[in-house]
Design a protein around this motif. Structure first.
Motif, mmCIF file in Angstrom:
data_model
loop_
_atom_site.group_PDB
_atom_site.id
_atom_site.type_symbol
_atom_site.label_atom_id
_atom_site.label_comp_id
_atom_site.label_asym_id
_atom_site.label_seq_id
_atom_site.Cartn_x
_atom_site.Cartn_y
_atom_site.Cartn_z
ATOM 1 N N VAL A 1 0.832 -1.208 0.000
ATOM 2 C CA VAL A 1 0.000 0.000 0.000
ATOM 3 C C VAL A 1 0.865 1.256 0.000
ATOM 4 C CG1 VAL A 1 -2.048 -1.053 1.020
ATOM 5 C CG2 VAL A 1 -0.239 -0.175 2.513
ATOM 6 N N ALA A 2 2.031 1.159 -0.625
ATOM 7 C CA ALA A 2 3.013 2.253 -0.575
ATOM 8 C C ALA A 2 2.493 3.545 -1.208
ATOM 9 C CB ALA A 2 4.315 1.816 -1.243
ATOM 10 N N GLU A 3 1.562 3.468 -2.158
ATOM 11 C CA GLU A 3 1.023 4.679 -2.773
ATOM 12 C C GLU A 3 0.074 5.414 -1.820
ATOM 13 O OE1 GLU A 3 1.820 5.908 -5.914
ATOM 14 O OE2 GLU A 3 3.363 4.381 -5.714
ATOM 15 N N THR A 4 -0.466 4.683 -0.863
ATOM 16 C CA THR A 4 -1.465 5.237 0.041
ATOM 17 C C THR A 4 -0.870 5.625 1.387
ATOM 18 O OG1 THR A 4 -3.183 3.910 -1.002
ATOM 19 C CG2 THR A 4 -3.670 4.743 1.190
ATOM 20 N N LEU A 5 0.051 4.820 1.891
ATOM 21 C CA LEU A 5 0.627 5.071 3.208
ATOM 22 C C LEU A 5 2.109 5.356 3.103
ATOM 23 C CD1 LEU A 5 -0.772 2.267 5.548
ATOM 24 C CD2 LEU A 5 -1.791 4.442 4.958
ATOM 25 N N SER A 6 2.550 6.358 3.831
ATOM 26 C CA SER A 6 3.982 6.554 3.999
ATOM 27 C C SER A 6 4.246 6.699 5.485
ATOM 28 C CB SER A 6 4.481 7.773 3.223
ATOM 29 O OG SER A 6 3.884 8.954 3.702
ATOM 30 N N PHE A 7 5.391 6.258 5.888
ATOM 31 C CA PHE A 7 5.776 6.324 7.291
ATOM 32 C C PHE A 7 6.987 7.217 7.427
ATOM 33 C CE2 PHE A 7 2.958 2.837 7.394
ATOM 34 C CZ PHE A 7 2.557 2.664 8.713
ATOM 35 N N LYS A 8 7.006 8.012 8.465
ATOM 36 C CA LYS A 8 8.146 8.871 8.754
ATOM 37 C C LYS A 8 8.496 8.694 10.219
ATOM 38 C CE LYS A 8 6.799 12.544 5.512
ATOM 39 N NZ LYS A 8 7.902 12.864 4.653
ATOM 40 N N THR A 9 9.772 8.744 10.495
ATOM 41 C CA THR A 9 10.218 8.798 11.873
ATOM 42 C C THR A 9 10.556 10.248 12.171
ATOM 43 O OG1 THR A 9 11.683 7.804 13.516
ATOM 44 C CG2 THR A 9 12.631 8.270 11.338
ATOM 45 N N PHE A 10 10.756 10.561 13.430
ATOM 46 C CA PHE A 10 11.017 11.948 13.780
ATOM 47 C C PHE A 10 11.979 12.029 14.949
ATOM 48 C CE2 PHE A 10 7.293 10.492 16.031
ATOM 49 C CZ PHE A 10 7.491 10.923 17.339
ATOM 50 N N ARG A 11 12.635 13.167 15.021
ATOM 51 C CA ARG A 11 13.478 13.486 16.173
ATOM 52 C C ARG A 11 13.405 14.995 16.361
ATOM 53 N NH1 ARG A 11 16.857 12.989 11.954
ATOM 54 N NH2 ARG A 11 18.469 14.536 11.682
ATOM 55 N N VAL A 12 13.697 15.412 17.535
ATOM 56 C CA VAL A 12 13.620 16.829 17.847
ATOM 57 C C VAL A 12 15.034 17.380 17.921
ATOM 58 C CG1 VAL A 12 12.873 18.520 19.548
ATOM 59 C CG2 VAL A 12 11.481 16.507 19.107
ATOM 60 N N ALA A 13 15.251 18.512 17.261
ATOM 61 C CA ALA A 13 16.539 19.195 17.330
ATOM 62 C C ALA A 13 16.340 20.513 18.071
ATOM 63 C CB ALA A 13 17.085 19.453 15.931
ATOM 64 N N LEU A 14 17.217 20.790 18.995
ATOM 65 C CA LEU A 14 17.158 22.035 19.742
ATOM 66 C C LEU A 14 18.164 23.004 19.119
ATOM 67 C CD1 LEU A 14 15.964 23.432 22.248
ATOM 68 C CD2 LEU A 14 17.821 22.433 23.575
ATOM 69 N N VAL A 15 17.683 24.177 18.746
ATOM 70 C CA VAL A 15 18.531 25.156 18.076
ATOM 71 C C VAL A 15 18.573 26.423 18.935
ATOM 72 C CG1 VAL A 15 18.811 26.554 16.002
ATOM 73 C CG2 VAL A 15 17.881 24.237 15.822
ATOM 74 N N PHE A 16 19.775 26.955 19.130
ATOM 75 C CA PHE A 16 19.945 28.193 19.889
ATOM 76 C C PHE A 16 20.317 29.292 18.912
ATOM 77 C CE2 PHE A 16 20.814 24.843 22.941
ATOM 78 C CZ PHE A 16 20.026 25.245 24.017
ATOM 79 N N GLU A 17 19.660 30.432 19.046
ATOM 80 C CA GLU A 17 19.947 31.570 18.172
ATOM 81 C C GLU A 17 20.116 32.807 19.028
ATOM 82 O OE1 GLU A 17 16.543 31.653 15.622
ATOM 83 O OE2 GLU A 17 17.341 30.128 14.281
ATOM 84 N N ASP A 18 21.005 33.690 18.581
ATOM 85 C CA ASP A 18 21.193 34.969 19.278
ATOM 86 C C ASP A 18 19.963 35.839 19.114
ATOM 87 O OD1 ASP A 18 23.771 34.355 20.126
ATOM 88 O OD2 ASP A 18 24.680 35.160 18.291
ATOM 89 N N ILE A 19 19.668 36.609 20.108
ATOM 90 C CA ILE A 19 18.558 37.560 20.047
ATOM 91 C C ILE A 19 19.123 38.898 19.593
ATOM 92 C CG2 ILE A 19 16.824 38.805 21.399
ATOM 93 C CD1 ILE A 19 16.780 36.383 23.284
ATOM 94 N N GLU A 20 18.493 39.473 18.598
ATOM 95 C CA GLU A 20 18.937 40.783 18.148
ATOM 96 C C GLU A 20 18.431 41.838 19.126
ATOM 97 O OE1 GLU A 20 18.393 41.837 14.072
ATOM 98 O OE2 GLU A 20 18.570 39.753 13.434
ATOM 99 N N ILE A 21 19.339 42.698 19.549
ATOM 100 C CA ILE A 21 18.981 43.731 20.533
ATOM 101 C C ILE A 21 19.088 45.090 19.902
ATOM 102 C CG2 ILE A 21 19.577 44.741 22.749
ATOM 103 C CD1 ILE A 21 20.659 41.957 23.543
#
Length: 133
Positions: free
Chosen positions: A113-133
Motif C-alpha cells: 500500500v506504498a502509494e497510500t501510506l507513507s511512514f516517517k520517523t522523527f526526532r527533535v533538534a534544539l537550536v539556539f539563536e542569538d537575540i537581536e537587541i
C-alpha cells in the motif's frame, strides 16, 4: 530530546508544512479549520490536511507499543472512510504515519500500500539563536 505524541500533534496542527511543503490544515466548505483531531466513523485522524496538489492527507501519530499490523489496518480504515465520505472522486487520499521507533518489519507491512501510506520517523533538534537587541 523526546517529544510526546500530544506535543507532536499540537506542533503539526500549528505548522503542518514542517511535515511536507505545501501541507495545510483541512478546511470545510465554510472555510473553518476542521482538520485537527478530525473524527471519522472509524476513529480520529490526528491531522487532516490538504497537500500542495489539493489532495487530502491524513496524518496519524502512532502511539508507542502498537503492532505494525494493527496500525496499518487502522490507518487504512481511516483512509477508506475519508475516500468514501469526504473526498471528491477526482482527489486522492493518502496517509502519513509518524512513528518514533519503527520496527524492522514495518516496510513489509506497508509494501503493498506504498502509494497510500507513507511512514516517517522523527526526532527533535534544539537550536539556539542569538537575540537581536
Amino acid at each position: 530530546a523526546a517529544i510526546g505524541p500530544a506535543s507532536l500533534r499540537a506542533l503539526l496542527a500549528d505548522q503542518p508544512e514542517l511535515l511536507e511543503p505545501g501541507l495545510r490544515v483541512f478546511r470545510d466548505e465554510s472555510g473553518a479549520t476542521t482538520g485537527v483531531n478530525y473524527a471519522t466513523g472509524v476513529g480520529a485522524v490526528d491531522l487532516l490536511a490538504t497537500d500542495a496538489r489539493g489532495n487530502d492527507v491524513a496524518v496519524i501519530v502512532a502511539e508507542k507499543g502498537r503492532s505494525e499490523e494493527g496500525l496499518v489496518a487502522e490507518v487504512l480504515q481511516r483512509v477508506g472512510w475519508l475516500r468514501k465520505h469526504l473526498c471528491e472522486p477526482s482527489k486522492q487520499v493518502r496517509a502519513i504515519v509518524l512513528v518514533e521507533d519503527p520496527p524492522a518489519s514495518l516496510p513489509y507491512a506497508v509494501a503493498a500500500v506504498a502509494e497510500t501510506l507513507s511512514f516517517k520517523t522523527f526526532r527533535v533538534a534544539l537550536v539556539f539563536e542569538d537575540i537581536e537587541i
